[in-house]
Design an enzyme around this catalytic site. Sequence first.
Site, PDB file in Angstrom:
ATOM      1  N   HIS A  56     -29.597   2.164  18.652  1.00  0.00           N
ATOM      2  CA  HIS A  56     -30.525   1.027  18.501  1.00  0.00           C
ATOM      3  C   HIS A  56     -31.571   1.282  17.405  1.00  0.00           C
ATOM      4  CE1 HIS A  56     -29.009  -1.160  22.031  1.00  0.00           C
ATOM      5  NE2 HIS A  56     -28.851   0.032  22.565  1.00  0.00           N
ATOM      6  N   ASN A 129     -28.889  -5.768  26.997  1.00  0.00           N
ATOM      7  CA  ASN A 129     -28.086  -6.079  25.809  1.00  0.00           C
ATOM      8  C   ASN A 129     -27.756  -7.569  25.799  1.00  0.00           C
ATOM      9  OD1 ASN A 129     -27.773  -3.534  24.544  1.00  0.00           O
ATOM     10  ND2 ASN A 129     -26.129  -2.962  25.941  1.00  0.00           N
ATOM     11  N   TYR A 339     -34.311   7.386  28.393  1.00  0.00           N
ATOM     12  CA  TYR A 339     -35.179   6.569  27.528  1.00  0.00           C
ATOM     13  C   TYR A 339     -36.562   7.195  27.372  1.00  0.00           C
ATOM     14  CZ  TYR A 339     -31.745   2.978  26.777  1.00  0.00           C
ATOM     15  OH  TYR A 339     -30.629   2.324  26.351  1.00  0.00           O
TER      16      TYR A 339
END
Length: 483
Positions: A56, A129, A339
Amino acid sequence: MSENKSKLTTSWGAPVGDNQNSITAGSRGPILIQDVHLLEKLAHFNRERVPERVVHAKGAGAHGYFEVTQDLTAYTKASFLAEVGKRTPLFVRFSTVAGENGSSDTVRDPRGFAVKFYTDEGNYDLVGNNTPVFFIRDAIKFPDFIHTQKRHPQTHLKNPNAVWDFWSLSPESLHQVTILMSDRGIPATLRHMHGFGSHTFKWVNAEGQGVWVKYHFKTEQGVQNLATDVAAQLAAENPDYHTEDLFHAIEQGDFPSWKLCVQIMPLEDANTYRFDPFDVTKVWSQKDYPLIEVGRMVLDRNPANYFAEVEQATFSPGTLVPGIDVSPDKMLQGRLFAYGDAHRYRVGANHHTLPINRPQSEVNHYQRDGQMISTENGGGSAYYEPNSLGGPTETSAHKQAPFEVTGEANSTAYDHHDHYTQAGDLYRLLSEGERERLVQTIVGAMKPVEQDEIKLRQIGHFYKADPEYGVRVAEGLGLSVPE
Ligand code: NDP
């Protein structure tokens, strides 16, 4: 004119005498090391980049708001969903997945759809997404999967052999591969695509009762896609096509919006539903769990600074608020670690204090210090707990709702191997024109694969989803469906 201009200073605030000529010994030089303004400029320039996101990397972002349109307090006590009409500010970052920071926007790739709600009970990140499912369903496979999407370690080229080798050996990817290769694999703009939370989450109401939930952002601009050849042309002519479109639309007051809907499943259904509802390679049929409208998201303000807001924005599926919990989805469970860890590495231990990431509600905790503290760092207030200094205390009403776990600890696969029904359902839902383009796209993507063994293995998967699907791909590749 010039007297109205602000004074150029060093980063320490001293007026700069000359910003065009470095200080040299004589007019020819060499340059004197005492030119600290020059040293500071060059040294800061060397540090202008933070590590690129491994996935990303290329993104575009915008500010906006979320407004509740339907009362769902029966299902969740999340404060930002507490009443119809309530508005919550938010920031969204859209992205491609595999390409580098300078790569083209109009490639065939899922799009990240990450939303940060600045709620009055802390930030809530919904990090999804533009597709309802994913290629794999256990985070332990993620680094391997992404290696196949990135560049070959020797040639530094994209490698279709690796892509299809991995997919053909990981048949749980078939559903997402079918979506990716379909018309929706390249959205016309970031405004013309849906968004999904993809994982299953748990909502908990004020009485402590839970339900399973899936999120759908439905574009109010309508779904529009790019044909493969048009996308390729745009990629060559304007690699920033989507980024530019989003910025210009908002700049011109054409604010994109999405309706947020959820599917809600009673907790006990998870034990009997025909697919494991926590398997992120599967959807819940909307015939079984229809969409329920929750609210509307509008993007109405561009970032004032790309690096400060879009590049430094850090999202994590673990950033939750009371009333919203996680599910046992193994992909989600892995992301809860990955993350936050990525952001601590690339932005820093105090990434949550940056203006774009900072909650807009009160923040009180006992974490202190670390790199780059730019807040008052708690001042002299209580810095440990328990304390008798009147420091902040926990809210027992917001303790994690208890849940049961069963079984033995083991490395256990999902216990069903039907990777085919839902991919086939999608194929059968497409019009003849969409099927034709799907097959053409797959054939184009698989042609460069060198080993027939890989192609045949993958054709077998398409065939199991729908015999017509498999036969058409096989014909396009000049092969026959294997036994
Ligand atoms: P439904 O007929 O109830 O729903 C079909 C879903 O497919 C809708 O969300 C629709 O979204 C979406 N859809 C329509 N056309 C396309 C297309 N060309 N490409 C991709 N998606 C499309 O059926 P089910 O819920 O039983 O699902 C059937 C299949 O639809 C699934 O196997 C899955 O592949 C796909 N799908 C299902 C979703 C779900 O959450 N259940 C979500 C997205 C896709 P819309 O009309 O808004 O475009």
